[in-house]
Design a protein around this motif. Sequence first.
Motif, PDB file in Angstrom:
ATOM      1  N   SER A 282      10.160  -0.786  -8.365  1.00 35.85           N
ATOM      2  CA  SER A 282      10.415  -1.633  -9.135  1.00 35.85           C
ATOM      3  C   SER A 282       9.656  -1.750 -10.273  1.00 35.85           C
ATOM      4  O   SER A 282       8.099  -1.083  -9.687  1.00 35.85           O
ATOM      5  N   ASP A 283       9.463  -2.402 -11.275  1.00 38.00           N
ATOM      6  CA  ASP A 283       7.866  -2.236 -12.148  1.00 38.00           C
ATOM      7  C   ASP A 283       6.843  -3.283 -11.994  1.00 38.00           C
ATOM      8  O   ASP A 283       6.361  -3.178 -11.865  1.00 38.00           O
ATOM      9  N   PHE A 284       7.482  -4.409 -11.239  1.00 36.03           N
ATOM     10  CA  PHE A 284       7.066  -4.919 -10.411  1.00 36.03           C
ATOM     11  C   PHE A 284       6.099  -4.747  -9.340  1.00 36.03           C
ATOM     12  O   PHE A 284       5.217  -5.103  -9.239  1.00 36.03           O
ATOM     13  N   LYS A 285       6.688  -3.826  -8.607  1.00 33.08           N
ATOM     14  CA  LYS A 285       5.896  -3.428  -7.924  1.00 33.08           C
ATOM     15  C   LYS A 285       4.175  -2.639  -7.957  1.00 33.08           C
ATOM     16  O   LYS A 285       4.223  -2.090  -9.313  1.00 33.08           O
ATOM     17  N   ILE A 286       3.385  -2.221  -7.103  1.00 30.63           N
ATOM     18  CA  ILE A 286       1.841  -2.145  -7.009  1.00 30.63           C
ATOM     19  C   ILE A 286       2.150  -0.522  -6.806  1.00 30.63           C
ATOM     20  O   ILE A 286       2.140  -0.224  -5.830  1.00 30.63           O
TER      21      ILE A 286
ATOM     22  N   TYR B 165      -8.288   3.002   3.552  1.00 33.77           N
ATOM     23  CA  TYR B 165      -7.561   1.557   3.461  1.00 33.77           C
ATOM     24  C   TYR B 165      -8.652   0.737   2.130  1.00 33.77           C
ATOM     25  O   TYR B 165      -7.582  -0.085   1.464  1.00 33.77           O
ATOM     26  N   ASP B 166      -9.562   0.565   2.213  1.00 36.41           N
ATOM     27  CA  ASP B 166     -10.621  -0.200   0.809  1.00 36.41           C
ATOM     28  C   ASP B 166     -10.251   0.173  -0.070  1.00 36.41           C
ATOM     29  O   ASP B 166      -9.521  -0.933  -1.055  1.00 36.41           O
ATOM     30  N   SER B 167     -10.245   1.580  -0.251  1.00 32.08           N
ATOM     31  CA  SER B 167      -9.718   1.658  -1.881  1.00 32.08           C
ATOM     32  C   SER B 167      -8.256   1.007  -2.216  1.00 32.08           C
ATOM     33  O   SER B 167      -7.472   0.958  -3.039  1.00 32.08           O
ATOM     34  N   LYS B 168      -7.024   0.817  -1.297  1.00 31.07           N
ATOM     35  CA  LYS B 168      -5.969   0.969  -1.813  1.00 31.07           C
ATOM     36  C   LYS B 168      -5.926  -0.761  -1.803  1.00 31.07           C
ATOM     37  O   LYS B 168      -5.233  -1.368  -2.475  1.00 31.07           O
ATOM     38  N   ILE B 169      -7.047  -1.166  -1.027  1.00 28.91           N
ATOM     39  CA  ILE B 169      -6.781  -2.795  -0.988  1.00 28.91           C
ATOM     40  C   ILE B 169      -7.502  -3.754  -2.519  1.00 28.91           C
ATOM     41  O   ILE B 169      -6.955  -4.216  -3.330  1.00 28.91           O
ATOM     42  N   LEU B 170      -8.355  -2.498  -3.005  1.00 24.49           N
ATOM     43  CA  LEU B 170      -8.996  -2.461  -4.134  1.00 24.49           C
ATOM     44  C   LEU B 170      -8.035  -2.625  -5.180  1.00 24.49           C
ATOM     45  O   LEU B 170      -7.891  -3.289  -5.808  1.00 24.49           O
TER      46      LEU B 170
ATOM     47  N   LEU C  93       1.111  -1.127  -0.049  1.00 28.42           N
ATOM     48  CA  LEU C  93       0.491   0.060   0.130  1.00 28.42           C
ATOM     49  C   LEU C  93       0.469   1.320   0.290  1.00 28.42           C
ATOM     50  O   LEU C  93      -0.008   2.758  -0.012  1.00 28.42           O
ATOM     51  N   ASP C  94       2.312   1.475   0.245  1.00 28.56           N
ATOM     52  CA  ASP C  94       2.999   2.421  -0.475  1.00 28.56           C
ATOM     53  C   ASP C  94       2.554   3.271   1.329  1.00 28.56           C
ATOM     54  O   ASP C  94       2.801   4.655   1.293  1.00 28.56           O
TER      55      ASP C  94
ATOM     56  N   THR D 251      -3.540  -7.416  -9.543  1.00 23.89           N
ATOM     57  CA  THR D 251      -2.572  -9.128  -9.266  1.00 23.89           C
ATOM     58  C   THR D 251      -3.990  -9.956  -9.198  1.00 23.89           C
ATOM     59  O   THR D 251      -5.116 -10.151  -9.116  1.00 23.89           O
ATOM     60  N   ASN D 252      -3.069 -11.090 -10.193  1.00 28.32           N
ATOM     61  CA  ASN D 252      -4.374 -12.154 -10.118  1.00 28.32           C
ATOM     62  C   ASN D 252      -4.445 -13.651  -8.882  1.00 28.32           C
ATOM     63  O   ASN D 252      -4.693 -14.498  -9.052  1.00 28.32           O
ATOM     64  N   GLY D 253      -2.382 -12.921  -8.608  1.00 32.82           N
ATOM     65  CA  GLY D 253      -2.237 -14.024  -7.498  1.00 32.82           C
ATOM     66  C   GLY D 253      -2.853 -13.729  -6.042  1.00 32.82           C
ATOM     67  O   GLY D 253      -4.050 -12.948  -5.318  1.00 32.82           O
ATOM     68  N   GLN D 254      -2.745 -14.646  -5.113  1.00 31.85           N
ATOM     69  CA  GLN D 254      -3.216 -14.952  -3.814  1.00 31.85           C
ATOM     70  C   GLN D 254      -2.113 -15.078  -2.695  1.00 31.85           C
ATOM     71  O   GLN D 254      -1.038 -15.650  -2.819  1.00 31.85           O
ATOM     72  N   LEU D 255      -1.734 -14.219  -1.583  1.00 31.28           N
ATOM     73  CA  LEU D 255      -1.255 -15.051  -0.751  1.00 31.28           C
ATOM     74  C   LEU D 255      -1.736 -15.396   0.718  1.00 31.28           C
ATOM     75  O   LEU D 255      -2.656 -14.514   1.101  1.00 31.28           O
ATOM     76  N   ILE D 256      -1.806 -15.957   1.032  1.00 37.09           N
ATOM     77  CA  ILE D 256      -1.833 -16.943   1.893  1.00 37.09           C
ATOM     78  C   ILE D 256      -1.529 -16.601   3.703  1.00 37.09           C
ATOM     79  O   ILE D 256       0.300 -17.264   3.258  1.00 37.09           O
ATOM     80  N   ILE D 257      -1.603 -16.677   4.600  1.00 37.62           N
ATOM     81  CA  ILE D 257      -0.414 -16.426   5.758  1.00 37.62           C
ATOM     82  C   ILE D 257      -0.845 -17.438   7.222  1.00 37.62           C
ATOM     83  O   ILE D 257      -1.856 -17.204   7.427  1.00 37.62           O
ATOM     84  N   LYS D 258      -0.017 -17.892   7.548  1.00 39.24           N
ATOM     85  CA  LYS D 258      -0.132 -19.552   8.543  1.00 39.24           C
ATOM     86  C   LYS D 258       0.419 -19.559   8.956  1.00 39.24           C
ATOM     87  O   LYS D 258       1.685 -19.342   9.315  1.00 39.24           O
TER      88      LYS D 258
END
Length: 463
Positions: free
Chosen positions: A459-463, A262-267, A247-248, A273-280
């Motif tokens: 980087s260019d990879f960053k959102i 916060y919701d707008s940044k998460i959106l 979210l920078d 991204t099409n990926g998923q991140l799961i934290i366990k």
Amino acid sequence: MAPLSLNSNNERIEITILRNLIFNEEFTRKALPFVNEIYFTKREEKILFQEINTFVEKYKNLPTKETLLIELGYRKDINDEEVKSVKELLSTLIPEEVEQQWLLDTTEKFCKDRAVHNAVLDGIKILDGKDQKRTQEAIPSILADALAVSFGNHIGHDYIEDADARFKFYHTKEKKYQFDLSYFNKITKGGVPSKTLNIALAGTGVGKSLFMCHCASAYLAQGLNVLYITLEMAEERIAERIDANLLDTTIDDLHALPKDLYDSKILKVKNKTNGQLIIKEYPTASAHSGHFRSLLNELALKKSFRPDVLFIDYLNICASARFKGGNISSYFYIKAIAEELRGLAVEFNVPIFSATQTTRTGFVSTDIGLEDTSESFGLPATADFMFALMSNEELEQLGQMKVKQLKNRYNDPAINRSFIVGVDRAKMKLYDVENTAQNIVDRGREPEIKQEDPYDKFSDFKI
């Protein structure tokens, strides 16, 4: 229903296997290394298999009925009734034609089924306390070994005959998972491949978790599925760091963000991204590769989630699936954990990132070596890629961190042995610094400096 051989009688697969071990050379050559005497439940079948196996191992040829009868007469560990039963069994075995591939497939299924059955029985013995040598932690590996039973057709690389396949391998581009940090991509030739164990070595507070959170964020931004397992911090703390990164936003400002912002940044992250991140989260020192394997299988079943990259924070506070802590030296214990994690990477075809602590000497050093690995030198022996993260007051003031290659199976570690990356600790980010900050020598040659290169923090990879 039991499978049928090509004769007209319904017979047990054990009899079919024994017959072909005597009369079918091709089958014996392919199947015998994988068949175990414990798979036979009847005493006479087990004895006959022992004799066949012993003869083939000793003489590298198929036995005849006559040789088996003679060898049977030398046995001192069986009684007359057992000898009679084996002779009666042997007399019923005559050569018969059979479809070769069916025979191999059916025998492989029989071996796998019996191996799993025996593994379950072993697990019950362990749970009942009847096995004094193994603990409950050994059960997952026992079952994994049983499920791994397979008649592999590959028996080695023939240097001459397989030259074409080798040439194709040389010209096949290996799939790699790129970093968003240019020097890490340089030293790994474009990123890390699957089935590898990659280790960051650093002192307390230097940035092990920061590095892994940053990389997890970068891989998510690339559209990859990421699983982050933490044994040190709570799930929410890891998510907080990844929020700050993606979210920078500084961690302090993150807590002050209004809900709609916060919701707008998460959106925005979700849309890019099409990926998923799961934290366990697991309790410290309580989880091992068996728990991680179960988690991966459960995620695949319940959420159709299969990670592309796996982070484990961090290796030294994992448990071993094979050994209990306290009864074994730290060298063997940490080495066992590293081997189990690397095995997990191979099993699930993912790169695994983890970290380890430096020794007390390495903690105050800005030139860490492999000898500064805490607890076990067996860890760097197992890792595919290992690097040190170092900092001091001067680097902290500059917002930088020094990275040094310690082991590298992807490239020559003498190239770009050490380099600098930028650190924004407030936002939990790493970034490429300008070339003039790289005070390193590449095999005696100063790196080329392009004065026109801008100071690009992200980087260019960053959102």
